[in-house]
Design an enzyme around this catalytic site. Structure first.
Site, short mmCIF file in Angstrom:
data_model
loop_
_atom_site.label_atom_id
_atom_site.label_comp_id
_atom_site.label_asym_id
_atom_site.label_seq_id
_atom_site.Cartn_x
_atom_site.Cartn_y
_atom_site.Cartn_z
N LYS A 60 0.85 -1.20 0.00
CA LYS A 60 0.00 0.00 0.00
C LYS A 60 0.88 1.24 0.00
O LYS A 60 1.92 1.29 0.68
CB LYS A 60 -0.89 -0.03 1.25
CG LYS A 60 -1.96 1.04 1.30
CD LYS A 60 -2.87 0.81 2.51
CE LYS A 60 -3.97 1.83 2.63
NZ LYS A 60 -4.87 1.57 3.76
N SER A 135 -9.73 1.48 2.79
CA SER A 135 -8.89 2.31 1.95
C SER A 135 -7.83 1.53 1.19
O SER A 135 -7.24 2.05 0.24
CB SER A 135 -8.22 3.38 2.80
OG SER A 135 -7.34 2.80 3.74
N SER A 159 -10.02 -0.79 6.76
CA SER A 159 -9.33 -0.66 5.47
C SER A 159 -8.66 -1.88 4.89
O SER A 159 -8.28 -1.85 3.72
CB SER A 159 -8.32 0.46 5.54
OG SER A 159 -8.99 1.67 5.42
#
Ligand code: GLN
Length: 441
Positions: A60, A135, A159
């Site tokens: 990420k 997310s 997330s």
């Protein structure tokens, strides 16, 4: 045999063909083939294989990987190159894992859908009309699209689990403090954890086993024992009822629990966590306040641009809101009150885990909305989507999402996840329960 290099090439081919549409990766690691070759050569010379030998990993874009752009999908940090490796990355490299690139996300990890990325929403490979979930949208999209073996995400309130649920894969939020946050650009330092997204339970457990551990650079980390996926014979399951969940989702979860009872003879009964309906209202003041204070360093001098001038609407809302509630006169009213309720919710979970091995629930209360719709929704309605996942972050316990079924809608089969929650540090038990669920899927 150049196993790692061949594998990386295969993934790169697929990414080069499909990522333009998928937007799962924001940046690829230009050195990845060379790094793969170094590992292949080490093994050819008789070197020892690390635990992650042969694994190709997406990361990420809020986790520092030295030399790669780590921009949190924000214009604020658009060209920011990480000057060092986060602890989790050091650990991955030490076990021969290969990092293929940085994945898309909601800007600064603020969001539940992936739509808040400044570089376009990643596509959900299982349902292209609907959001992948956020997310860690790009990490879930990359794993589900078979662009890599596993990926790292971060989870503050949903997330890792929400995108895993929406994309039909496994996603794990570790207990708070199991994994070092050093090198993670935080959304909320008292809630964030880095964790794995994977195609199966074993891979998720393996990646978590590699990245966990006490770290002097994160004072909140604790000593933990090795994570093992065991063969659990008996378990006492608590079924958590959460209000306002789509009936079709609750049915998928209930059917799975029936199977656990029938196949393995496990017991299951409904449990209540008092005050859980306050979780969302408790979480957001904490995040707003901590995010606001964390972003004060993005003033345009040391890193990138001044955040207020360059961020999207959701990030700006949190900065303005966070600035307001951290004012001296309000501190007792919002932040401290939220901390008190957080502690009460933690105690409530602790009580239930004295009696039950795990708590099972839906991951999301409704099917993912269509791409773009979230940007038109009221913030409160978007925030309400985290009602099933936020409690685990407030309690500091471990939780994961595992695929449980699909809902058919408009010709698509939309994946639905089931959430397993276990007590703090009980990851091995959680994975053992997940394994049993995986076997009956
Ligand atoms: N949806 C939540 C938020 O926007 C959680 C995000 C996350 O876990 N990083 O804050």
């Amino acid at each position: 045999m150049r196993l790692v290099e061949e594998k990386v090439k295969k993934y790169l081919d697929k990414i080069n063909k499909e990522n333009g549409k998928m937007k799962a990766f924001l940046h690829l690691n230009e050195q990845v083939l060379g790094e793969a070759r170094v590992i292949d050569e080490k093994i050819a010379k008789g070197g020892k294989k690390g635990k992650l030998y042969g694994y190709v990993i997406g990361v990420k874009s809020n986790i520092n990987v030295k030399g790669l752009i780590c921009n949190c999908a924000s214009k604020t940090l658009e060209n920011y190159k990480a000057p060092y490796d986060a602890t989790v990355i050091e650990k991955i490299r030490a076990e021969d894992g290969v990092i293929i690139g940085m994945t898309n996300m909601d800007e600064f990890a603020a969001g539940s859908s992936g739509e808040n990325s400044a570089f376009g929403c990643a596509i959900n490979p299982k349902s292209s009309r609907r959001v992948p979930g956020g997310s860690s949208s790009g990490s879930a999209s990359a794993v589900a699209a078979d662009f890599c073996d596993v990926a790292l995400g971060s989870d503050t309130g949903c997330s890792i689990r929400t995108p895993a649920s929406n994309c039909g894969i496994i996603g794990v939020k570790p207990s708070y403090g199991l994994v070092s946050r050093y090198g993670l650009i935080d959304l909320s330092m008292s809630l964030d954890q880095i964790g794995p997204l994977a195609k199966n339970v074993e891979d998720a457990a393996l990646l978590l086993e590699v990245i966990r551990g006490k770290d002097e650079r994160d004072a909140k980390t604790f000593e933990s024992s090795p994570i093992k996926v065991g063969d659990l014979k008996k378990a006492k399951v608590g079924i958590l009822k959460i209000k306002n969940v789509d009936k079709r989702i609750q049915k998928i979860v209930n059917d799975k629990i029936e199977l656990l009872k029938n196949k393995y003879g496990w017991s299951a009964e409904e449990v209540e966590i008092n005050h859980i309906d306050l979780a969302v209202q408790t979480y957001y003041p904490l995040v707003y306040a901590e995010f606001f204070s964390g972003t004060r360093r993005f003033d345009g001098r040391r890193y990138g641009k001044k955040i207020e001038d360059s961020c999207g609407p959701e990030v700006l809302r949190r900065i303005l809101g966070g600035g307001e509630i951290t004012k001296e006169e309000f501190s007792g009213r919002y932040y401290k009150k939220a901390l008190e309720i957080k502690e009460i919710i933690r105690e409530e979970f602790e009580k239930v885990f004295e009696e039950y091995d795990c708590i099972l629930s839906p991951v999301v209360p409704g099917i993912p909305w269509k791409v773009g719709e979230g940007l038109e929704m009221k913030p409160e309605d978007v925030y309400a989507y985290d009602a099933c996942t936020i409690p685990a972050n407030l309690a500091g316990i471990c939780a994961m999402s595992i695929p449980a079924g699909v809902i058919k809608e408009e010709g698509e089969e939309i994946p639905i996840g089931l959430q397993i929650m276990c007590g703090k540090g009980q990851e091995s038990k959680m994975f053992s329960i997940a394994k049993k669920l995986e076997l009956i899927s």
